[in-house]
Design a protein around this motif. Structure first.
Motif, PDB file in Angstrom:
ATOM      1  N   GLY A 501      -1.789  -7.512   7.745  1.00 32.31           N
ATOM      2  CA  GLY A 501      -1.136  -7.545   9.071  1.00 32.31           C
ATOM      3  C   GLY A 501      -1.129  -6.337   9.378  1.00 32.31           C
ATOM      4  O   GLY A 501      -1.198  -5.320   8.867  1.00 32.31           O
ATOM      5  N   ASP A 502      -1.185  -6.080  10.671  1.00 36.43           N
ATOM      6  CA  ASP A 502      -1.488  -4.648  11.627  1.00 36.43           C
ATOM      7  C   ASP A 502      -0.114  -3.905  11.564  1.00 36.43           C
ATOM      8  O   ASP A 502      -0.162  -2.745  11.922  1.00 36.43           O
ATOM      9  CB  ASP A 502      -1.789  -4.780  12.932  1.00 36.43           C
ATOM     10  CG  ASP A 502      -3.331  -5.326  13.005  1.00 36.43           C
ATOM     11  OD1 ASP A 502      -3.981  -5.206  12.005  1.00 36.43           O
ATOM     12  OD2 ASP A 502      -3.675  -5.985  13.872  1.00 36.43           O
ATOM     13  N   TYR A 503       1.079  -4.245  10.937  1.00 33.63           N
ATOM     14  CA  TYR A 503       2.317  -3.620  11.146  1.00 33.63           C
ATOM     15  C   TYR A 503       2.352  -2.697   9.880  1.00 33.63           C
ATOM     16  O   TYR A 503       3.542  -2.100   9.654  1.00 33.63           O
ATOM     17  CB  TYR A 503       3.401  -4.304  11.405  1.00 33.63           C
ATOM     18  CG  TYR A 503       3.571  -5.689  10.255  1.00 33.63           C
ATOM     19  CD1 TYR A 503       4.002  -5.497   9.094  1.00 33.63           C
ATOM     20  CD2 TYR A 503       3.129  -6.847  10.456  1.00 33.63           C
ATOM     21  CE1 TYR A 503       4.003  -6.496   8.052  1.00 33.63           C
ATOM     22  CE2 TYR A 503       3.054  -8.078   9.505  1.00 33.63           C
ATOM     23  CZ  TYR A 503       3.509  -7.670   8.203  1.00 33.63           C
ATOM     24  OH  TYR A 503       3.712  -8.716   7.408  1.00 33.63           O
ATOM     25  N   ASN A 504       1.626  -2.762   8.751  1.00 36.67           N
ATOM     26  CA  ASN A 504       1.576  -2.041   7.725  1.00 36.67           C
ATOM     27  C   ASN A 504       0.826  -0.624   7.831  1.00 36.67           C
ATOM     28  O   ASN A 504      -0.125  -0.917   8.352  1.00 36.67           O
ATOM     29  CB  ASN A 504       1.495  -2.965   6.469  1.00 36.67           C
ATOM     30  CG  ASN A 504       2.870  -3.339   6.128  1.00 36.67           C
ATOM     31  OD1 ASN A 504       3.919  -2.952   6.124  1.00 36.67           O
ATOM     32  ND2 ASN A 504       2.634  -4.708   5.557  1.00 36.67           N
ATOM     33  N   PRO A 505       1.103   0.443   6.918  1.00 38.74           N
ATOM     34  CA  PRO A 505       0.245   1.598   6.995  1.00 38.74           C
ATOM     35  C   PRO A 505      -1.224   1.163   6.292  1.00 38.74           C
ATOM     36  O   PRO A 505      -1.288   0.501   5.428  1.00 38.74           O
ATOM     37  CB  PRO A 505       1.052   2.593   5.990  1.00 38.74           C
ATOM     38  CG  PRO A 505       2.416   2.003   5.946  1.00 38.74           C
ATOM     39  CD  PRO A 505       2.372   0.740   6.233  1.00 38.74           C
ATOM     40  N   ALA A 506      -2.135   1.777   7.284  1.00 36.42           N
ATOM     41  CA  ALA A 506      -3.565   1.405   6.576  1.00 36.42           C
ATOM     42  C   ALA A 506      -3.879   1.811   5.382  1.00 36.42           C
ATOM     43  O   ALA A 506      -4.456   1.035   4.709  1.00 36.42           O
ATOM     44  CB  ALA A 506      -4.396   2.293   7.875  1.00 36.42           C
ATOM     45  N   GLU A 507      -3.375   3.090   4.728  1.00 35.46           N
ATOM     46  CA  GLU A 507      -3.806   3.252   3.340  1.00 35.46           C
ATOM     47  C   GLU A 507      -3.416   2.271   2.538  1.00 35.46           C
ATOM     48  O   GLU A 507      -3.987   1.706   1.491  1.00 35.46           O
ATOM     49  CB  GLU A 507      -3.320   4.625   3.218  1.00 35.46           C
ATOM     50  CG  GLU A 507      -3.539   5.093   1.525  1.00 35.46           C
ATOM     51  CD  GLU A 507      -2.882   6.306   1.407  1.00 35.46           C
ATOM     52  OE1 GLU A 507      -3.531   7.098   0.193  1.00 35.46           O
ATOM     53  OE2 GLU A 507      -2.322   6.888   2.167  1.00 35.46           O
ATOM     54  N   SER A 508      -2.018   1.744   2.537  1.00 38.70           N
ATOM     55  CA  SER A 508      -1.411   0.801   1.846  1.00 38.70           C
ATOM     56  C   SER A 508      -2.194  -0.434   1.807  1.00 38.70           C
ATOM     57  O   SER A 508      -2.277  -1.216   0.817  1.00 38.70           O
ATOM     58  CB  SER A 508       0.047   0.659   1.950  1.00 38.70           C
ATOM     59  OG  SER A 508       0.750   1.855   1.470  1.00 38.70           O
ATOM     60  N   VAL A 509      -2.301  -1.090   2.913  1.00 33.48           N
ATOM     61  CA  VAL A 509      -2.941  -2.354   3.273  1.00 33.48           C
ATOM     62  C   VAL A 509      -4.479  -2.188   2.775  1.00 33.48           C
ATOM     63  O   VAL A 509      -4.816  -3.353   1.962  1.00 33.48           O
ATOM     64  CB  VAL A 509      -3.168  -2.488   4.852  1.00 33.48           C
ATOM     65  CG1 VAL A 509      -3.929  -3.769   4.973  1.00 33.48           C
ATOM     66  CG2 VAL A 509      -1.765  -2.716   5.274  1.00 33.48           C
ATOM     67  N   ARG A 510      -5.179  -1.034   2.860  1.00 37.27           N
ATOM     68  CA  ARG A 510      -6.246  -0.942   2.253  1.00 37.27           C
ATOM     69  C   ARG A 510      -6.500  -1.196   0.879  1.00 37.27           C
ATOM     70  O   ARG A 510      -7.110  -1.714   0.160  1.00 37.27           O
ATOM     71  CB  ARG A 510      -7.198   0.274   2.655  1.00 37.27           C
ATOM     72  CG  ARG A 510      -8.592   0.610   2.056  1.00 37.27           C
ATOM     73  CD  ARG A 510      -9.343   1.787   2.685  1.00 37.27           C
ATOM     74  NE  ARG A 510      -8.518   2.895   2.671  1.00 37.27           N
ATOM     75  CZ  ARG A 510      -7.745   3.472   3.882  1.00 37.27           C
ATOM     76  NH1 ARG A 510      -7.670   2.841   5.041  1.00 37.27           N
ATOM     77  NH2 ARG A 510      -7.117   4.717   3.510  1.00 37.27           N
ATOM     78  N   ALA A 511      -5.584  -0.476   0.146  1.00 34.66           N
ATOM     79  CA  ALA A 511      -5.342  -0.515  -1.417  1.00 34.66           C
ATOM     80  C   ALA A 511      -4.972  -1.840  -1.821  1.00 34.66           C
ATOM     81  O   ALA A 511      -5.902  -2.361  -2.853  1.00 34.66           O
ATOM     82  CB  ALA A 511      -4.331   0.375  -1.738  1.00 34.66           C
ATOM     83  N   PHE A 512      -4.176  -2.670  -1.253  1.00 36.98           N
ATOM     84  CA  PHE A 512      -3.713  -3.877  -1.739  1.00 36.98           C
ATOM     85  C   PHE A 512      -4.957  -5.110  -1.408  1.00 36.98           C
ATOM     86  O   PHE A 512      -5.190  -5.802  -2.028  1.00 36.98           O
ATOM     87  CB  PHE A 512      -2.575  -4.503  -1.096  1.00 36.98           C
ATOM     88  CG  PHE A 512      -1.419  -3.875  -1.965  1.00 36.98           C
ATOM     89  CD1 PHE A 512      -0.689  -4.494  -2.941  1.00 36.98           C
ATOM     90  CD2 PHE A 512      -0.924  -2.518  -1.631  1.00 36.98           C
ATOM     91  CE1 PHE A 512       0.312  -3.964  -3.701  1.00 36.98           C
ATOM     92  CE2 PHE A 512       0.129  -2.059  -2.283  1.00 36.98           C
ATOM     93  CZ  PHE A 512       0.795  -2.976  -3.455  1.00 36.98           C
ATOM     94  N   ASP A 513      -5.542  -4.732  -0.086  1.00 35.14           N
ATOM     95  CA  ASP A 513      -6.745  -5.618   0.123  1.00 35.14           C
ATOM     96  C   ASP A 513      -7.837  -5.373  -0.917  1.00 35.14           C
ATOM     97  O   ASP A 513      -8.267  -6.387  -1.172  1.00 35.14           O
ATOM     98  CB  ASP A 513      -7.228  -5.124   1.665  1.00 35.14           C
ATOM     99  CG  ASP A 513      -8.269  -5.897   2.259  1.00 35.14           C
ATOM    100  OD1 ASP A 513      -8.822  -6.609   1.364  1.00 35.14           O
ATOM    101  OD2 ASP A 513      -8.463  -6.124   3.419  1.00 35.14           O
ATOM    102  N   GLN A 514      -8.233  -4.427  -1.423  1.00 41.35           N
ATOM    103  CA  GLN A 514      -9.266  -4.085  -2.257  1.00 41.35           C
ATOM    104  C   GLN A 514      -8.938  -4.813  -3.437  1.00 41.35           C
ATOM    105  O   GLN A 514      -9.561  -5.321  -4.362  1.00 41.35           O
ATOM    106  CB  GLN A 514      -9.567  -2.550  -2.255  1.00 41.35           C
ATOM    107  CG  GLN A 514     -10.360  -2.256  -1.255  1.00 41.35           C
ATOM    108  CD  GLN A 514     -10.491  -0.388  -1.104  1.00 41.35           C
ATOM    109  OE1 GLN A 514      -9.805   0.328  -2.163  1.00 41.35           O
ATOM    110  NE2 GLN A 514     -10.846   0.162  -0.515  1.00 41.35           N
ATOM    111  N   LEU A 515      -7.666  -4.613  -3.824  1.00 38.05           N
ATOM    112  CA  LEU A 515      -7.118  -5.217  -5.111  1.00 38.05           C
ATOM    113  C   LEU A 515      -7.187  -6.412  -5.240  1.00 38.05           C
ATOM    114  O   LEU A 515      -7.665  -7.213  -6.282  1.00 38.05           O
ATOM    115  CB  LEU A 515      -5.909  -4.435  -5.859  1.00 38.05           C
ATOM    116  CG  LEU A 515      -5.273  -4.805  -7.149  1.00 38.05           C
ATOM    117  CD1 LEU A 515      -6.131  -4.525  -8.124  1.00 38.05           C
ATOM    118  CD2 LEU A 515      -4.110  -4.197  -7.242  1.00 38.05           C
ATOM    119  N   TYR A 516      -6.682  -7.223  -4.222  1.00 44.46           N
ATOM    120  CA  TYR A 516      -6.649  -8.584  -4.006  1.00 44.46           C
ATOM    121  C   TYR A 516      -8.036  -9.223  -4.191  1.00 44.46           C
ATOM    122  O   TYR A 516      -8.458 -10.063  -4.914  1.00 44.46           O
ATOM    123  CB  TYR A 516      -5.954  -9.114  -2.885  1.00 44.46           C
ATOM    124  CG  TYR A 516      -5.942 -10.472  -2.478  1.00 44.46           C
ATOM    125  CD1 TYR A 516      -5.291 -11.479  -3.359  1.00 44.46           C
ATOM    126  CD2 TYR A 516      -6.508 -11.133  -1.381  1.00 44.46           C
ATOM    127  CE1 TYR A 516      -5.156 -12.847  -3.097  1.00 44.46           C
ATOM    128  CE2 TYR A 516      -6.431 -12.517  -1.271  1.00 44.46           C
ATOM    129  CZ  TYR A 516      -5.913 -13.308  -2.083  1.00 44.46           C
ATOM    130  OH  TYR A 516      -5.961 -14.654  -1.852  1.00 44.46           O
TER     131      TYR A 516
END
Length: 557
Positions: A501-516
């Motif tokens: 979702g767009d309401y979270n910091p990009a760096e954290s979203v990217r890290a969890f997206d890649q891991l998932y």
């Protein structure tokens, strides 16, 4: 007496790849800083009772880290860099990764108080606009940086109990390999001692240890996606009509949680904090069938349920401060007080500890006064790790003064869920129905409804269908089946959907997206199935400056 239940939720998703390497370091860092401090505060206040909820995915990673420290061969890159003898030989990409990792923390409370660490940050800020200029940062700079990062992540109780930490802080710079190895061994000792410390607190009756279905799955949604529309009728659902075999998967997580808890703490847990406090009537019935005595959820779930039953909600004291049961379901439901929980999670970090404790007690006394003699139990539930990074001294003074004030208060009795039920089993309310929801806003919008979240669910559904096909065939060895089951559990965690979702910091979203997406790829590989090309495309970009870095949310919007 007013009965107060403090429930601290300890949770980290599984950050490991199939090979056992760690992509993110948050399990061992929070263990060093927060889980150690929370144990120390309880040990120092033997008259205060509390509930500590351990998620099995965290417990198993703590075991794994303990074995890494014992062997001296870490599978976490950041931890390996702490004892790397030749940091000056890191290539440009590794050096940039190390530096970025060592400034991933809350600057005002974890960098600003330490002049030597602050200087390292200032040097980096001057050079970071030109990536090539990072080559001017020597191996000694990297050694000091990775040492200070770990010193900043030590719990306040560790600093006070371990002279080594103070000695290194006083040295401030020029850390040797011997210094770093000594700190590495100390971190290992702290982590290896955590489970025994909490088990001792439980054995003496001060703490009730509870758990969560194994990998923190959102049980109501696994059972039925339509649960998302009970509190939000207009919620968009994934394209996939339902998660295949969802009820069976929830039972697998529940049984795995019982097994993990019993093996680590010597007994079967009485109750669950379901992942994200997520409840629905089918999920609650499943927990009851599995012998779960109590569960807890959010205030919003109770509010929506009472309103759906036709109750006109007046004073909060008339409905909020008691456990409830549904007809024909023996499991008791407790509900979090959002206001009091969010005060600790978000507001008190900027207060003087004494003022915050006084304010908290005054709020409890107001509840007690308004109840006018009625049986009252107040439930405060929040993460046991994420809030303290934003407090001075990791919340040391706030927690120490809070526990002392509660122990001394003549009208407030700290309790646990099971103890309260033993004492006050007749003070239970009746719910005619339960509206499905979570502790965040009383709905599931944090995990489903957004286009990115729904796409993530569709990717998981497709992977589960591939899993079912492979398991029905005879081509997988017992070892491959066990590895695939373990990876599927990790993919079913609610954490991935939290971050999209767009309401979270990009760096954290990217890290969890890649891991998932990496975990989904590895699941297909374990099954011997082709990996879909869709897993090469990021799910979400993020970009919002979320409060507290996105790791916490308020119970009420």
């Amino acid at each position: 007496m007013l009965h107060l239940i403090l429930c601290w939720h300890f949770h980290q998703p599984d950050y490991r790849t199939e090979s056992g390497d760690y992509r993110l370091p948050w399990t061992y860092l929070h263990a060093l800083k927060d889980y150690s401090d929370m144990a120390a505060h309880l040990e120092a206040a033997p008259d205060v009772r509390a509930v500590v909820n351990f998620v099995p995915s965290l417990v198993e990673q703590l075991d794994d880290y303990a074995s890494q420290f014992a062997s001296g061969q870490p599978r976490d890159r950041l931890l390996a860099w702490l004892i790397e003898p030749e940091l000056d030989r890191l290539d440009e990409a590794a050096k940039a990764e190390l530096i970025a990792a060592c400034f991933r923390l809350n600057y005002p409370t974890m960098v600003e108080p330490f002049p030597a660490y602050r200087l390292l940050h200032e040097m980096y800020e001057r050079l970071k606009t030109e990536p090539a200029s990072l080559n001017y940062l020597s191996g000694q700079y990297l050694a000091d940086l990775v040492t200070w990062y770990h010193l900043a992540w030590t719990g306040e109780s560790v600093r006070r109990d371990q002279p080594l930490v103070l000695a290194l802080m006083q040295k401030a710079q020029g850390f040797s390999l011997a210094d770093r190895r000594t700190l590495f061994r100390l971190i290992g000792e702290v982590i290896a001692g955590l489970i025994p410390r909490y088990r001792a607190l439980a054995d003496r009756g001060q703490v009730e240890l509870s758990t969560t279905p194994h990998s923190h799955p959102m049980a109501p949604l696994l059972i039925d996606f339509a649960a998302a529309r009970e509190a939000r009728p207009d919620s968009d659902l994934p394209t996939c009509p339902a998660y295949p075999g969802g009820e069976e998967r929830v039972r697998a997580h529940v049984q795995a949680a019982f097994d993990c808890h019993r093996s680590h703490f010597g007994r079967r847990p009485e109750g669950f904090w379901p992942a994200e406090g997520g409840l629905s009537e089918p999920a609650l019935r499943l927990f009851a069938e599995e012998g779960v005595r109590w569960v807890a959820s959010g205030e919003g779930v109770l509010r929506h349920s009472l309103q759906a039953s036709g109750m006109d909600l007046g004073r909060k004291s008339a409905w909020a401060y008691r456990p409830y049961r549904l007809p024909g379901i023996g499991t008791y439901c407790f509900f979090r007080d959002d206001t009091l929980s969010d005060l600790i999670g978000f507001e008190y970090k900027g207060w003087w500890a004494a003022d915050a404790v006084r304010h908290f007690l005054h709020a409890l006394e107001a509840v007690h006064h308004e109840a006018a003699g009625a049986e009252t139990v107040v439930t405060v539930i929040l993460d046991g790790e994420n809030a303290w990074e934003y407090y001075p001294y990791n919340g040391f003074y706030f927690l120490a003064e809070l526990y002392k004030a509660l122990a001394d208060h003549p009208d407030i009795r700290t309790s646990t869920f099971s103890e309260y039920l033993e004492l006050k089993e007749n003070g239970v309310g009746d719910l005619s129905r339960l509206t499905a929801g979570s502790w965040v806003y009383g709905d599931f919008s944090t995990w489903m409804g957004d286009a990115a979240k729904n796409r993530a669910w569709d990717l998981l559904c497709a992977a589960k269908q591939a899993y079912d096909r492979a398991m029905c065939g005879g081509g997988l060895s017992p070892r491959a089946r066990a590895a695939a089951e373990k990876m599927l559990k990790s993919c079913e965690s609610s954490d991935w959907f939290w971050w999209f979702g767009d309401y979270n910091p990009a760096e954290s979203v990217r890290a969890f997206d890649q891991l998932y997406r990496m975990k989904l790829r590895q699941l297909y590989q374990l099954l011997g199935q082709p990996v879909p090309a869709a897993l090469d495309t990021p799910i979400s970009g993020g970009g919002g400056p979320a409060e507290s870095g996105g790791v916490m949310r308020r119970g009420q919007g």
